[in-house]
Scaffold this motif. Structure first.
Motif, PDB file in Angstrom:
ATOM      1  N   PHE A 137     -14.480  -7.330   3.333  1.00  0.00           N
ATOM      2  CA  PHE A 137     -13.056  -7.151   3.054  1.00  0.00           C
ATOM      3  C   PHE A 137     -12.833  -6.599   1.645  1.00  0.00           C
ATOM      4  CE2 PHE A 137     -13.061 -10.375   6.391  1.00  0.00           C
ATOM      5  CZ  PHE A 137     -12.065  -9.897   7.241  1.00  0.00           C
ATOM      6  N   TYR A 138     -11.683  -5.949   1.469  1.00  0.00           N
ATOM      7  CA  TYR A 138     -11.240  -5.502   0.152  1.00  0.00           C
ATOM      8  C   TYR A 138      -9.711  -5.595   0.119  1.00  0.00           C
ATOM      9  CZ  TYR A 138     -10.176  -1.052   2.464  1.00  0.00           C
ATOM     10  OH  TYR A 138      -9.683  -0.096   3.303  1.00  0.00           O
ATOM     11  N   PHE A 139      -9.161  -5.690  -1.103  1.00  0.00           N
ATOM     12  CA  PHE A 139      -7.729  -5.953  -1.262  1.00  0.00           C
ATOM     13  C   PHE A 139      -7.148  -5.009  -2.312  1.00  0.00           C
ATOM     14  CE2 PHE A 139      -9.794  -9.799   0.173  1.00  0.00           C
ATOM     15  CZ  PHE A 139      -8.989 -10.202   1.230  1.00  0.00           C
ATOM     16  N   PRO A 140      -6.483  -3.927  -1.878  1.00  0.00           N
ATOM     17  CA  PRO A 140      -5.823  -3.014  -2.823  1.00  0.00           C
ATOM     18  C   PRO A 140      -4.381  -3.468  -3.101  1.00  0.00           C
ATOM     19  CG  PRO A 140      -5.789  -2.073  -0.633  1.00  0.00           C
ATOM     20  CD  PRO A 140      -6.475  -3.413  -0.503  1.00  0.00           C
ATOM     21  N   VAL A 141      -3.966  -3.355  -4.359  1.00  0.00           N
ATOM     22  CA  VAL A 141      -2.593  -3.656  -4.758  1.00  0.00           C
ATOM     23  C   VAL A 141      -2.151  -2.555  -5.708  1.00  0.00           C
ATOM     24  CG1 VAL A 141      -1.024  -5.286  -5.863  1.00  0.00           C
ATOM     25  CG2 VAL A 141      -2.969  -6.132  -4.527  1.00  0.00           C
TER      26      VAL A 141
END
Length: 230
Positions: free
Chosen positions: A160-164
């Motif tokens: 998983f990865y989380f861009p903001v």
């Protein structure tokens, strides 16, 4: 018989919900050169319009010339976008949008990266709407943080990865149609390998439109994005 089309697409300061679906095929031509495409479909919960998008850009990584003592990557981007607006309550339109950009990215840690993206867009609008301005010029600035968990509890390059991100729009010459002011875009994605990933985003956009008067909308965007690199 009477006819009018002066009322806005949405109520002033209204909240709308939109669904965006995007395919991003990318081709790595050389170690420092890539061709990136964007094929998309967008619609709104009121079913008053659909939007179809085809965009392609040439990206070249360059030798760093700013922040030379910091580890980072830099790239120039140039390309062309086509945006067809299917207005179910009025006139359809086609927007032709050349763009030029510069991107610089910093690895804050092994798993956290910070990217700054500066972009200039020329907007040429083809429509039968008499009151529309048919040329626009705007500057965009986006800052995005990506938290990557690839390899954590999963195989290497998988996870998983989380861009903001947050993006600001500054109109040099304002176009009447879809003049965004700000976009706030958190998301989550899963990378299957280094060439394929799927990403979901829940975003807030604040938009201004000038169609026979100034109208503002607060837009909640549900976005699904598929990225494939060749």
């Amino acid at each position: 018989m009477g006819y009018t089309q002066d009322k806005p697409l949405e109520d002033d300061n209204a909240f709308t919900q939109q669904l965006w679906f995007t395919l991003n095929p990318n081709w790595k031509l050389k170690d420092s050169v890539s061709l990136k495409a964007d094929i998309g479909y967008r619609t709104i919960n009121s079913n008053t319009w659909d939007r179809y998008i085809a965009r392609a850009g040439y990206e070249k990584q360059i030798s760093p010339f700013v922040f030379k003592n910091l580890k980072r990557t830099e790239a120039y981007i140039g390309g062309l976008g086509l945006f067809y607006f299917n207005n179910k309550t009025g006139n359809n339109s086609l927007e032709i949008r050349p763009f030029q950009g510069y991107r610089v990215a910093f690895p804050l840690t092994k798993r956290i990266h910070l990217t700054n993206y500066f972009r200039l867009e020329e907007r040429f609008l083809i429509t039968k709407q008499d009151r529309s301005n048919h040329f626009g010029l705007r500057f965009r600035y986006q800052i995005m943080t990506n938290i990557g968990l690839q390899g954590f509890l999963f195989q290497e390059e998988r996870g998983f990865y989380f861009p903001v991100g947050i993006e600001f729009f500054f109109n040099v010459v304002e176009l009447s149609q879809f003049s965004d002011v700000i976009r706030i875009t958190p998301g989550a994605g899963y990378q299957f390998d280094k060439t394929f990933k799927i990403q979901g985003m829940l975003a807030y956009h604040y938009t201004e439109q000038n169609i026979g008067g100034l109208y503002r909308t607060n837009d909640i965007i549900f976005r699904i994005k598929v990225v494939k690199t060749f």
